[in-house]
Design a protein around this motif. Structure first.
Motif, PDB file in Angstrom:
ATOM      1  N   PRO A   8       0.798  -1.221   0.000  1.00  9.24           N
ATOM      2  CA  PRO A   8       0.000   0.000   0.000  1.00  9.24           C
ATOM      3  C   PRO A   8       0.835   1.278   0.000  1.00  9.24           C
ATOM      4  CG  PRO A   8      -0.919  -1.581   1.538  1.00  9.24           C
ATOM      5  CD  PRO A   8       0.400  -2.148   1.085  1.00  9.24           C
ATOM      6  N   ALA A   9       2.035   1.233   0.560  1.00  4.45           N
ATOM      7  CA  ALA A   9       2.888   2.421   0.571  1.00  4.45           C
ATOM      8  C   ALA A   9       3.301   2.804  -0.845  1.00  4.45           C
ATOM      9  CB  ALA A   9       4.128   2.177   1.428  1.00  4.45           C
ATOM     10  N   VAL A  10       3.549   1.809  -1.690  1.00  8.17           N
ATOM     11  CA  VAL A  10       3.866   2.078  -3.091  1.00  8.17           C
ATOM     12  C   VAL A  10       2.637   2.628  -3.807  1.00  8.17           C
ATOM     13  CG1 VAL A  10       4.521   1.028  -5.303  1.00  8.17           C
ATOM     14  CG2 VAL A  10       5.689   0.339  -3.191  1.00  8.17           C
ATOM     15  N   THR A  11       1.500   1.996  -3.580  1.00  6.91           N
ATOM     16  CA  THR A  11       0.251   2.431  -4.213  1.00  6.91           C
ATOM     17  C   THR A  11      -0.087   3.866  -3.828  1.00  6.91           C
ATOM     18  OG1 THR A  11      -0.588   0.153  -4.189  1.00  6.91           O
ATOM     19  CG2 THR A  11      -2.200   1.913  -4.459  1.00  6.91           C
ATOM     20  N   LEU A  12      -0.012   4.185  -2.545  1.00  8.26           N
ATOM     21  CA  LEU A  12      -0.351   5.528  -2.086  1.00  8.26           C
ATOM     22  C   LEU A  12       0.716   6.542  -2.488  1.00  8.26           C
ATOM     23  CD1 LEU A  12      -1.793   4.652   1.439  1.00  8.26           C
ATOM     24  CD2 LEU A  12      -3.065   5.345  -0.608  1.00  8.26           C
ATOM     25  N   GLY A  13       1.966   6.093  -2.597  1.00  9.45           N
ATOM     26  CA  GLY A  13       3.016   6.981  -3.075  1.00  9.45           C
ATOM     27  C   GLY A  13       2.780   7.399  -4.520  1.00  9.45           C
ATOM     28  N   LEU A  14       2.371   6.453  -5.353  1.00 16.21           N
ATOM     29  CA  LEU A  14       2.040   6.767  -6.742  1.00 16.21           C
ATOM     30  C   LEU A  14       0.830   7.689  -6.811  1.00 16.21           C
ATOM     31  CD1 LEU A  14       2.499   3.216  -8.333  1.00 16.21           C
ATOM     32  CD2 LEU A  14       3.970   5.206  -8.684  1.00 16.21           C
ATOM     33  N   LEU A  15      -0.166   7.414  -5.978  1.00 21.02           N
ATOM     34  CA  LEU A  15      -1.366   8.249  -5.960  1.00 21.02           C
ATOM     35  C   LEU A  15      -1.029   9.676  -5.529  1.00 21.02           C
ATOM     36  CD1 LEU A  15      -4.495   8.350  -6.202  1.00 21.02           C
ATOM     37  CD2 LEU A  15      -4.571   7.771  -3.765  1.00 21.02           C
ATOM     38  N   ALA A  16      -0.233   9.819  -4.468  1.00 23.52           N
ATOM     39  CA  ALA A  16       0.127  11.146  -3.966  1.00 23.52           C
ATOM     40  C   ALA A  16       0.954  11.933  -4.990  1.00 23.52           C
ATOM     41  CB  ALA A  16       0.912  11.016  -2.660  1.00 23.52           C
ATOM     42  N   GLY A  17       1.779  11.219  -5.747  1.00 28.81           N
ATOM     43  CA  GLY A  17       2.623  11.878  -6.735  1.00 28.81           C
ATOM     44  C   GLY A  17       1.927  12.141  -8.053  1.00 28.81           C
ATOM     45  N   GLY A  18       0.645  11.785  -8.133  1.00 30.94           N
ATOM     46  CA  GLY A  18      -0.100  12.028  -9.369  1.00 30.94           C
ATOM     47  C   GLY A  18       0.319  11.126 -10.514  1.00 30.94           C
ATOM     48  N   GLN A  19       0.815   9.937 -10.199  1.00 30.99           N
ATOM     49  CA  GLN A  19       1.285   9.024 -11.225  1.00 30.99           C
ATOM     50  C   GLN A  19       0.269   7.907 -11.434  1.00 30.99           C
ATOM     51  OE1 GLN A  19       5.350   8.185 -11.528  1.00 30.99           O
ATOM     52  NE2 GLN A  19       6.020   9.762 -10.133  1.00 30.99           N
ATOM     53  N   ASP A  20       0.356   7.255 -12.597  1.00 27.41           N
ATOM     54  CA  ASP A  20      -0.527   6.129 -12.891  1.00 27.41           C
ATOM     55  C   ASP A  20      -0.194   4.961 -11.959  1.00 27.41           C
ATOM     56  OD1 ASP A  20      -1.781   7.447 -15.014  1.00 27.41           O
ATOM     57  OD2 ASP A  20      -0.237   6.800 -16.437  1.00 27.41           O
ATOM     58  N   MET A  21      -1.209   4.150 -11.655  1.00 22.77           N
ATOM     59  CA  MET A  21      -0.988   2.942 -10.885  1.00 22.77           C
ATOM     60  C   MET A  21      -0.138   1.951 -11.669  1.00 22.77           C
ATOM     61  SD  MET A  21      -2.740   3.142  -7.902  1.00 22.77           S
ATOM     62  CE  MET A  21      -2.164   4.836  -7.782  1.00 22.77           C
ATOM     63  N   PHE A  22      -0.369   1.932 -12.992  1.00 26.80           N
ATOM     64  CA  PHE A  22       0.333   0.984 -13.864  1.00 26.80           C
ATOM     65  C   PHE A  22       0.325   1.540 -15.276  1.00 26.80           C
ATOM     66  CE2 PHE A  22       0.019  -3.193 -16.328  1.00 26.80           C
ATOM     67  CZ  PHE A  22       1.392  -3.406 -16.323  1.00 26.80           C
ATOM     68  N   GLY A  23       1.442   1.398 -15.961  1.00 23.83           N
ATOM     69  CA  GLY A  23       1.583   1.987 -17.284  1.00 23.83           C
ATOM     70  C   GLY A  23       0.976   1.207 -18.422  1.00 23.83           C
ATOM     71  N   GLY A  24       0.409   0.046 -18.161  1.00 24.58           N
ATOM     72  CA  GLY A  24      -0.248  -0.722 -19.218  1.00 24.58           C
ATOM     73  C   GLY A  24       0.597  -1.885 -19.704  1.00 24.58           C
TER      74      GLY A  24
END
Length: 253
Positions: free
Chosen positions: A66-82
């Motif tokens: 979850p720390a990675v998931t929330l870090g991506l969310l906080a940074g405005g980044q995609d969860m996954f690039g496809g």
């Protein structure tokens, strides 16, 4: 797509916990072949657990944390690039998608802990020390000081998430091996004070398993400490996401 993401994160996190908690059980419990193998063995075991978990969860981007998931969310980044080969498009960084990842990670962590217990069932039965039994499932501080334990978890998780995000923007053929070696390094360098949870799901899911499994003489699940390996990694991950995004912008990555 959501089903694929959920199952990918669940199975990857379960594999992470089976192998990660498994190496702790091998070192900590009585009458195992690896008893007293030492902290460095635990570090490498967790690193290889991450290596396996990332490969299993490649379809969802292998957050496992979850720390990675929330870090991506906080940074405005995609969860996954496809992943075109699997027919998966870009997974946007939204609260709903983050929730999906986190629930899958928690469920996977619980399942992985139960499977680890099954593998070491007789050794749990033989072990007399409740602390050793709990230590297989969850982390605990070497010196209990909630504020400083929290600082340690924030720093260690910041390192993990910051470097993982920058991995995604730099040329490297190492893939999951790079993340595995990073986890070994964090354990060896920053793992001494708290056992380096650096992942809320890794600690909370197995701690719940410890509380509900019929383990003889297991003692307390130490809920008074349980918030530290949840809050610390979340704070560290969010800060890392913000700093990593700012760093990428400054460097033009």
């Amino acid at each position: 797509m959501q089903t694929q993401i959920f199952l990918s994160e669940l199975m990857g996190t379960a594999m992470l916990i089976i192998l990660g908690c498994g190496v702790v059980a091998n070192v900590a419990l009585v009458k195992t072949k690896g008893n007293n193998g030492g902290f460095l063995m635990v570090n490498f075991g967790w690193g290889l657990a991450v290596f396996a978990g990332v490969y299993v969860a490649f379809a969802s981007g292998a957050h496992l944390n979850p720390a990675v998931t929330l870090g991506l969310l906080a940074g405005g980044q995609d969860m996954f690039g496809g992943n075109e080969e699997l027919g998966l498009g870009v997974v946007p960084g939204t609260i709903g998608n983050a929730f999906l990842y986190i629930v899958a990670q928690l469920v996977g962590a619980f399942i992985g802990a139960v499977i680890c217990w099954l593998a070491y069932k007789k050794h749990f039965d033989e072990e007399q020390d409740p602390g050793a039994k709990l230590g297989v499932f969850s982390t605990g501080p070497a010196i209990r000081s909630y504020s400083w334990n929290l600082v340690t978890e924030i720093i260690a998780t910041f390192v993990l998430v910051f470097v993982v995000i920058l991995f995604g923007r730099t040329p490297s053929g190492l893939g999951p091996l790079a993340v595995a070696l990073l986890v070994v390094g964090i354990g060896a360098s920053l793992g001494g004070p708290t056992g380096y949870a650096i992942n809320p799901a890794r600690d909370l899911g197995p701690r719940i398993a410890h509380a509900v499994l019929p383990i003889p003489g297991k003692g307390s699940s130490d809920w008074s400490y349980s918030w530290v390996p949840v809050v610390g990694p979340i704070v560290g991950g969010v800060i890392a996401g913000l700093v990593a995004t700012a760093t990428q912008g400054a460097l033009g990555l």
